[in-house]
Design an enzyme around this catalytic site. Sequence first.
Site, PDB file in Angstrom:
ATOM      1  CB  CYS A 148      -1.248  -0.094   1.444  1.00  0.00           C
ATOM      2  SG  CYS A 148      -1.899  -1.054   1.272  1.00  0.00           S
ATOM      3  CG  HIS A 156      -3.154   2.896   2.552  1.00  0.00           C
ATOM      4  ND1 HIS A 156      -3.796   2.859   1.496  1.00  0.00           N
ATOM      5  CD2 HIS A 156      -2.731   1.712   4.007  1.00  0.00           C
ATOM      6  CE1 HIS A 156      -4.262   1.856   1.062  1.00  0.00           C
ATOM      7  NE2 HIS A 156      -3.269   1.502   2.264  1.00  0.00           N
ATOM      8  CG  ASN A 169      -6.875  -1.453   1.549  1.00  0.00           C
ATOM      9  OD1 ASN A 169      -5.750  -1.148   0.810  1.00  0.00           O
ATOM     10  ND2 ASN A 169      -5.937  -1.842   2.714  1.00  0.00           N
TER      11      ASN A 169
HETATM   12  O1  UT7 Z   1      -3.610  -1.572   3.500  1.00  0.00           O
HETATM   13  C1  UT7 Z   1      -2.743  -1.919   5.122  1.00  0.00           C
HETATM   14  C2  UT7 Z   1      -3.171  -2.759   5.572  1.00  0.00           C
HETATM   15  N1  UT7 Z   1      -4.269  -3.234   5.971  1.00  0.00           N
HETATM   16  C3  UT7 Z   1      -4.867  -2.894   7.004  1.00  0.00           C
HETATM   17  O2  UT7 Z   1      -3.941  -1.964   7.660  1.00  0.00           O
HETATM   18  C4  UT7 Z   1      -5.880  -3.393   7.922  1.00  0.00           C
HETATM   19  C5  UT7 Z   1      -5.444  -2.941   9.482  1.00  0.00           C
HETATM   20  N2  UT7 Z   1      -6.439  -4.052   9.771  1.00  0.00           N
HETATM   21  C6  UT7 Z   1      -7.565  -3.712   9.895  1.00  0.00           C
HETATM   22  O3  UT7 Z   1      -8.390  -2.682   9.345  1.00  0.00           O
HETATM   23  C7  UT7 Z   1      -8.904  -4.662  11.116  1.00  0.00           C
HETATM   24  O4  UT7 Z   1      -7.835  -5.149  11.508  1.00  0.00           O
HETATM   25  C8  UT7 Z   1      -9.840  -5.332  10.704  1.00  0.00           C
HETATM   26  C9  UT7 Z   1     -10.603  -4.081  10.104  1.00  0.00           C
HETATM   27  C10 UT7 Z   1      -9.271  -6.240   9.642  1.00  0.00           C
HETATM   28  C11 UT7 Z   1     -10.807  -6.258  11.525  1.00  0.00           C
HETATM   29  O5  UT7 Z   1     -11.356  -5.311  12.384  1.00  0.00           O
HETATM   30  P1  UT7 Z   1     -10.462  -5.774  14.533  1.00  0.00           P
HETATM   31  O6  UT7 Z   1     -11.167  -4.827  14.825  1.00  0.00           O
HETATM   32  O7  UT7 Z   1      -9.130  -5.431  14.078  1.00  0.00           O
HETATM   33  O8  UT7 Z   1     -11.111  -6.695  14.624  1.00  0.00           O
HETATM   34  P2  UT7 Z   1     -10.669  -9.022  14.654  1.00  0.00           P
HETATM   35  O9  UT7 Z   1      -9.628  -9.238  14.014  1.00  0.00           O
HETATM   36  O10 UT7 Z   1     -10.201  -8.414  16.186  1.00  0.00           O
HETATM   37  O11 UT7 Z   1     -11.909 -10.288  14.665  1.00  0.00           O
HETATM   38  C12 UT7 Z   1     -13.032  -9.746  16.108  1.00  0.00           C
HETATM   39  C13 UT7 Z   1     -14.095 -10.311  15.203  1.00  0.00           C
HETATM   40  C14 UT7 Z   1     -13.814 -12.297  14.930  1.00  0.00           C
HETATM   41  O12 UT7 Z   1     -14.628 -12.618  15.371  1.00  0.00           O
HETATM   42  P3  UT7 Z   1     -14.369 -13.487  16.894  1.00  0.00           P
HETATM   43  O13 UT7 Z   1     -13.504 -14.023  16.451  1.00  0.00           O
HETATM   44  O14 UT7 Z   1     -14.351 -12.122  17.824  1.00  0.00           O
HETATM   45  O15 UT7 Z   1     -15.633 -14.304  17.126  1.00  0.00           O
HETATM   46  C15 UT7 Z   1     -13.963 -11.933  13.297  1.00  0.00           C
HETATM   47  O16 UT7 Z   1     -13.873 -12.819  13.450  1.00  0.00           O
HETATM   48  O17 UT7 Z   1     -14.794 -10.192  14.221  1.00  0.00           O
HETATM   49  C16 UT7 Z   1     -15.104 -10.956  13.218  1.00  0.00           C
HETATM   50  N3  UT7 Z   1     -14.208 -11.128  12.143  1.00  0.00           N
HETATM   51  C17 UT7 Z   1     -16.571 -10.173  11.085  1.00  0.00           C
HETATM   52  N4  UT7 Z   1     -17.500 -10.703  11.436  1.00  0.00           N
HETATM   53  C18 UT7 Z   1     -17.481  -9.903  10.701  1.00  0.00           C
HETATM   54  C19 UT7 Z   1     -14.016 -10.298  11.071  1.00  0.00           C
HETATM   55  N5  UT7 Z   1     -13.877  -9.952   9.235  1.00  0.00           N
HETATM   56  C20 UT7 Z   1     -15.654 -10.005  10.202  1.00  0.00           C
HETATM   57  C21 UT7 Z   1     -16.206  -9.590   8.215  1.00  0.00           C
HETATM   58  N6  UT7 Z   1     -17.860  -9.555   8.810  1.00  0.00           N
HETATM   59  N7  UT7 Z   1     -16.393  -8.685   7.760  1.00  0.00           N
END
Ligand code: UT7
Length: 324
Positions: A111, A251, A281
């Site tokens: 990115c 970004h 993104n």
């Molecule tokens: O482009 C440059 C690089 N990329 C980034 O900078 C992205 C960086 N990361 C993020 O933006 C965030 O970490 C995410 C948006 C990817 C995820 O958000 P989060 O608050 O960090 O969530 P998490 O990964 O801790 O997941 C929380 C829960 C999980 O469920 P459990 O294990 O707590 O039951 C996931 O399975 O949310 C669940 N989950 C979803 N639920 C509904 C993950 N994706 C989804 C989804 N819909 N699409």
Amino acid sequence: MRARIVATGSYAPKKVLTNKELERLVDTDDSWIVERTGIKERRIAVEGETTSDLAYNAGQQALERAGVGASQLDLIIVATVTPDMFFPATACLLQDRLGAKAPSFDLSAGCAGFIYALAMADQAIRSGQANKVLVVGAEVLSRIINWQDRNTCVLFADGAGACLLAAEKGDRGILSTHLGSDGSNGRLIHIPGGGSAQPVTQESLDEGLHYIRMQGNETFKIAVRILADISLVALKHNNVDISELSLLIPHQANLRIISACAKRLRMPMERVYINVDRYGNTSSASIPLALDEAVQEGRIEEEALVLLASFGAGLSWGSALIRW
Ligand code: UT7
């Protein structure tokens, strides 16, 4: 000599994919996506639409707005992680379509690719090697997403943005660029298969090794810290206070990352450009797409100080301070 951005252009595929539509593909819901990412919809290339198509539309627009012919270009750089094919470079495909003759190459820095490309263009201009450089960030990430993986498919999307840089005397233009990488954390966002390490086989396809894999939460924490740090490096280098900045264009990965970074920098959100809600993104395309929109909306006045900052796969990051 400085490198000044004399014109910008952008292109996003016409097809809009909303969160509601994603609800039908994976176990997710609109409110989760909006709360955790700020994304409401994104653009997706239609079948047959390639990265070089998007790059061409954005690049051609920048050239037209600048009133510069493709034959006047001295260098073309395309930042992308989704080239049309391994080779030839997407930049060479773009060169051909534009009718240009300039040396052309692709640059892969996740990115942060666009900022890396901007830094290379800046060096080429400052050293006197080039007078006019076309820098494009273009991605069709929808083709490397596993549409059954809700951790990634709600985030990434397609788009392109371009800048035409020209050598100019005076105070306006790119003041400095700052780059960094940490390969030891490379596996936080990667595509394991399809390259020389794990060539395409039936097994690799069955396992989906050719799709993006991301440890989102870990990446999130590092992103907030590094985006703020690399922004401060640019400000300090130029002896500029955050209050003097007209616009920060970070970004567009996640609204929460952007807000947390702005908070660390004590930058009011009114002076932070955001379009992640409409495009998701788009990796290398994210900053030039946002920059072009900001320019078209009249949000950047002449002489204004604009800071670009990005972070992504590699891990790699970068910032650029510009006097518009
Ligand atoms: O482009 C440059 C690089 N990329 C980034 O900078 C992205 C960086 N990361 C993020 O933006 C965030 O970490 C995410 C948006 C990817 C995820 O958000 P989060 O608050 O960090 O969530 P998490 O990964 O801790 O997941 C929380 C829960 C999980 O469920 P459990 O294990 O707590 O039951 C996931 O399975 O949310 C669940 N989950 C979803 N639920 C509904 C993950 N994706 C989804 C989804 N819909 N699409």
